[in-house]
Motif scaffolding. Structure first.
Motif, PDB file in Angstrom:
ATOM      1  N   HIS A  71     -11.643  11.382   5.255  1.00  0.00           N
ATOM      2  CA  HIS A  71     -10.159  12.546   6.313  1.00  0.00           C
ATOM      3  C   HIS A  71      -9.216  11.222   6.169  1.00  0.00           C
ATOM      4  O   HIS A  71      -7.832  11.663   6.826  1.00  0.00           O
ATOM      5  N   GLU A  72      -8.768  10.357   5.768  1.00  0.00           N
ATOM      6  CA  GLU A  72      -7.986   9.284   5.809  1.00  0.00           C
ATOM      7  C   GLU A  72      -7.429   9.180   4.414  1.00  0.00           C
ATOM      8  O   GLU A  72      -7.967   8.022   3.608  1.00  0.00           O
ATOM      9  N   PHE A  73      -6.283   9.723   3.846  1.00  0.00           N
ATOM     10  CA  PHE A  73      -5.515   9.442   2.456  1.00  0.00           C
ATOM     11  C   PHE A  73      -4.366   9.669   2.269  1.00  0.00           C
ATOM     12  O   PHE A  73      -3.573  10.231   3.411  1.00  0.00           O
ATOM     13  N   ILE A  74      -4.099   8.388   1.769  1.00  0.00           N
ATOM     14  CA  ILE A  74      -2.511   8.702   0.955  1.00  0.00           C
ATOM     15  C   ILE A  74      -2.457   9.048  -0.363  1.00  0.00           C
ATOM     16  O   ILE A  74      -2.776   8.568  -1.314  1.00  0.00           O
ATOM     17  N   GLY A  75      -1.178   8.859  -0.633  1.00  0.00           N
ATOM     18  CA  GLY A  75      -1.037   9.272  -2.611  1.00  0.00           C
ATOM     19  C   GLY A  75       0.292   9.896  -2.936  1.00  0.00           C
ATOM     20  O   GLY A  75       0.570   9.323  -1.917  1.00  0.00           O
ATOM     21  N   GLU A  76      -0.382  10.217  -4.176  1.00  0.00           N
ATOM     22  CA  GLU A  76       1.845   9.990  -5.039  1.00  0.00           C
ATOM     23  C   GLU A  76       0.495  12.016  -5.409  1.00  0.00           C
ATOM     24  O   GLU A  76      -0.131  12.515  -5.629  1.00  0.00           O
ATOM     25  N   VAL A  88       7.457  15.858  -7.619  1.00  0.00           N
ATOM     26  CA  VAL A  88       6.763  14.680  -7.731  1.00  0.00           C
ATOM     27  C   VAL A  88       7.288  12.946  -8.075  1.00  0.00           C
ATOM     28  O   VAL A  88       8.005  13.190  -7.774  1.00  0.00           O
ATOM     29  N   GLY A  89       5.828  12.613  -7.555  1.00  0.00           N
ATOM     30  CA  GLY A  89       6.330  11.393  -7.122  1.00  0.00           C
ATOM     31  C   GLY A  89       6.217  10.858  -6.068  1.00  0.00           C
ATOM     32  O   GLY A  89       6.039   9.824  -5.694  1.00  0.00           O
ATOM     33  N   ASP A  90       6.980  12.039  -5.161  1.00  0.00           N
ATOM     34  CA  ASP A  90       6.432  11.053  -3.443  1.00  0.00           C
ATOM     35  C   ASP A  90       5.031  10.500  -3.556  1.00  0.00           C
ATOM     36  O   ASP A  90       3.942  11.197  -3.896  1.00  0.00           O
ATOM     37  N   ARG A  91       5.447   9.644  -2.272  1.00  0.00           N
ATOM     38  CA  ARG A  91       4.527   9.096  -1.693  1.00  0.00           C
ATOM     39  C   ARG A  91       3.996   9.603  -0.411  1.00  0.00           C
ATOM     40  O   ARG A  91       5.193   9.951   0.777  1.00  0.00           O
ATOM     41  N   VAL A  92       3.300  10.328   0.000  1.00  0.00           N
ATOM     42  CA  VAL A  92       2.815  11.091   1.139  1.00  0.00           C
ATOM     43  C   VAL A  92       1.128  10.955   1.984  1.00  0.00           C
ATOM     44  O   VAL A  92       1.073  10.216   1.368  1.00  0.00           O
ATOM     45  N   PRO A 135      -3.397  20.763   1.878  1.00  0.00           N
ATOM     46  CA  PRO A 135      -1.503  21.710   2.215  1.00  0.00           C
ATOM     47  C   PRO A 135      -0.581  21.004   2.855  1.00  0.00           C
ATOM     48  O   PRO A 135      -0.798  19.979   3.179  1.00  0.00           O
ATOM     49  N   GLU A 136       0.482  21.452   1.890  1.00  0.00           N
ATOM     50  CA  GLU A 136       1.841  19.846   2.980  1.00  0.00           C
ATOM     51  C   GLU A 136       2.435  20.690   4.285  1.00  0.00           C
ATOM     52  O   GLU A 136       2.964  19.716   4.141  1.00  0.00           O
ATOM     53  N   LYS A 137       1.753  21.446   4.613  1.00  0.00           N
ATOM     54  CA  LYS A 137       2.655  20.785   6.236  1.00  0.00           C
ATOM     55  C   LYS A 137       1.239  19.615   6.743  1.00  0.00           C
ATOM     56  O   LYS A 137       1.866  19.623   7.989  1.00  0.00           O
ATOM     57  N   MET A 138       0.274  19.248   5.936  1.00  0.00           N
ATOM     58  CA  MET A 138      -0.245  18.701   6.472  1.00  0.00           C
ATOM     59  C   MET A 138       0.643  17.287   6.419  1.00  0.00           C
ATOM     60  O   MET A 138      -0.967  16.276   5.971  1.00  0.00           O
ATOM     61  N   LEU A 139       1.405  16.997   5.253  1.00  0.00           N
ATOM     62  CA  LEU A 139       2.080  15.909   4.217  1.00  0.00           C
ATOM     63  C   LEU A 139       2.876  15.386   4.961  1.00  0.00           C
ATOM     64  O   LEU A 139       3.620  16.363   5.176  1.00  0.00           O
ATOM     65  N   ALA A 140       3.105  14.225   5.392  1.00  0.00           N
ATOM     66  CA  ALA A 140       4.230  12.903   6.062  1.00  0.00           C
ATOM     67  C   ALA A 140       4.896  12.383   4.851  1.00  0.00           C
ATOM     68  O   ALA A 140       3.660  11.457   4.046  1.00  0.00           O
ATOM     69  N   ALA A 150      -0.498  -0.525   4.357  1.00  0.00           N
ATOM     70  CA  ALA A 150      -0.106  -0.617   6.152  1.00  0.00           C
ATOM     71  C   ALA A 150       0.284   1.264   6.096  1.00  0.00           C
ATOM     72  O   ALA A 150      -0.032   2.268   6.814  1.00  0.00           O
ATOM     73  N   ALA A 151       0.485   1.727   4.658  1.00  0.00           N
ATOM     74  CA  ALA A 151       0.329   3.375   4.446  1.00  0.00           C
ATOM     75  C   ALA A 151      -0.621   4.506   5.111  1.00  0.00           C
ATOM     76  O   ALA A 151      -1.093   4.914   5.714  1.00  0.00           O
ATOM     77  N   GLY A 152      -1.679   3.466   4.547  1.00  0.00           N
ATOM     78  CA  GLY A 152      -3.427   3.647   4.574  1.00  0.00           C
ATOM     79  C   GLY A 152      -3.830   4.148   5.580  1.00  0.00           C
ATOM     80  O   GLY A 152      -5.179   4.528   5.508  1.00  0.00           O
TER      81      GLY A 152
END
Length: 351
Positions: A71-76, A88-92, A135-140, A150-152
């Motif tokens: 439940h703690e994740f980041i990605g592309e 496509v290619g954005d880091r979130v 869901p896109e609404k839970m992405l920053a 750091a983002a992780g």
């Protein structure tokens, strides 16, 4: 795709799972970092408690059976729909949970208490995998130039920001923070970002307490038989304005009650294994406010967490190591047995 799948007590397996399918309003994400927390460690050590793997479908998601953790994740971003705010290619970075936006709690802005709140990696398959649809609404968006490591850490720091806000601590306050563990340290960082707040951190002597001092704690006090007297002598004989109990350890809520001033506030963040005894007269007769905190509010907490991590060396202090998914059982055991001083992240692209 590879995924870390929870089956039960001491049973997490690396398996091949089908690629997730992006639904309406969702983005498909290639996961670059995913973390574990105390909830995962508890499920590993003594569960299942929360994870819906026992044959009973989860009441909101319907999930049943083995569960992909994370439940703690980041990605592309690798795939989006029309009118998406992302490309496509954005880091979130992802918030852990999904809210409806329509129930009374959501309309109050308390989306973490949504009547239909569901959490990735707890109630439905999560992001401890090569790919996840969210869901896109839970992405920053992750700030430009910010490291993946750091983002992780942004989601657990958002939990720290929410706790700091819930404590009602203000510039000029004297705050006592019980616990210099990972979540306590996130709360400390958030408090210090609010302004001139005096923060006294209490924990057992050692690296975690030393880290709190490096990060800006006003003072550190080693835990011991006389810790309440030591805190009152250092902070104020009548007690602190705010006490935050972030350990969940036996006896610490009782200590917090003895450390807070009349009319002050206690925030309970740590979850005890057993129901603690509470000295109600000491709370009632001194009009002490007891608050609690849970998760975070995406719109208020994740953005500040990302900005704080992007601006300094907090991640260097808190990150223990980065591992391939194959190491997850060993790292869950480290966390469950108290052998981790900081946060562990997993990179599904490794190995």
């Amino acid at each position: 795709m590879k995924a870390a799948v929870y089956y039960g007590h001491h049973d997490v397996r690396i398996e091949e799972r089908p690629m997730p399918t992006r639904g309406q309003g969702e983005a498909l994400i290639r996961v670059l970092r995913s973390g574990i927390c105390g909830t995962d460690a508890t499920e590993w050590r003594s569960g299942p408690h929360l994870f819906p793997v026992d044959g009973t479908p989860h009441p909101l998601t319907g999930h049943v059976g083995p569960l992909i953790l994370g439940h703690e994740f980041i990605g592309e971003v690798v795939e989006v729909g029309p009118q998406s705010p992302f490309a496509v290619g954005d880091r979130v970075a992802a918030g852990a949970g999904v809210w409806c936006g329509e129930c009374p709690r959501c309309l109050e802005g308390r989306t973490n208490l949504c009547w239909s709140y569901t959490t990735f990696g707890l109630n439905v398959d999560g992001g401890m995998a090569e790919y996840v649809a969210a869901p896109e609404k839970m992405l920053a968006p992750i700030p430009a130039g910010m490291s993946l490591d750091a983002a992780g850490l942004s989601q657990p720091l958002a939990v720290g920001f929410h706790a700091a806000r819930r404590s009602t601590a203000q510039p000029g306050d004297r705050v006592v923070l019980i616990s210099a563990g990972a979540i306590g340290t996130f709360v400390l960082a958030a408090l210090l970002s609010f302004g001139d707040i005096e923060v006294t951190v209490v924990d057992f002597a050692g690296p975690k307490l030393d880290r709190a001092l490096r990060l800006g704690a006003t003072r550190i006090i080693p835990a011991g038989d006389d810790v309440v007297a030591d805190v009152l002598a250092a902070v104020h004989p009548r007690g602190a304005d705010v006490v935050i109990e972030a350990s969940g350890a036996p006896g610490q809520l009782a200590n917090a009650i003895r450390m807070v001033r009349a009319g002050g506030s206690i925030l309970q963040l740590g979850l005890p294994a057993h129901a603690p005894e509470v000295d109600l007269p000491a709370i009632v007769l001194r009009e002490v406010t007891l608050r609690t905190t849970n998760a975070h509010v995406f719109s208020e907490d994740l953005g500040p967490a990302l900005q704080l991590l992007a601006s300094g060396g907090l991640a260097d202090e808190l990150l223990d190591s980065v591992h391939p998914l194959a190491d997850i059982a060993d790292q869950l055991e480290r966390l469950a047995t108290g052998r981790l001083e900081g946060k562990v992240l997993f990179d599904p692209t490794m190995g």
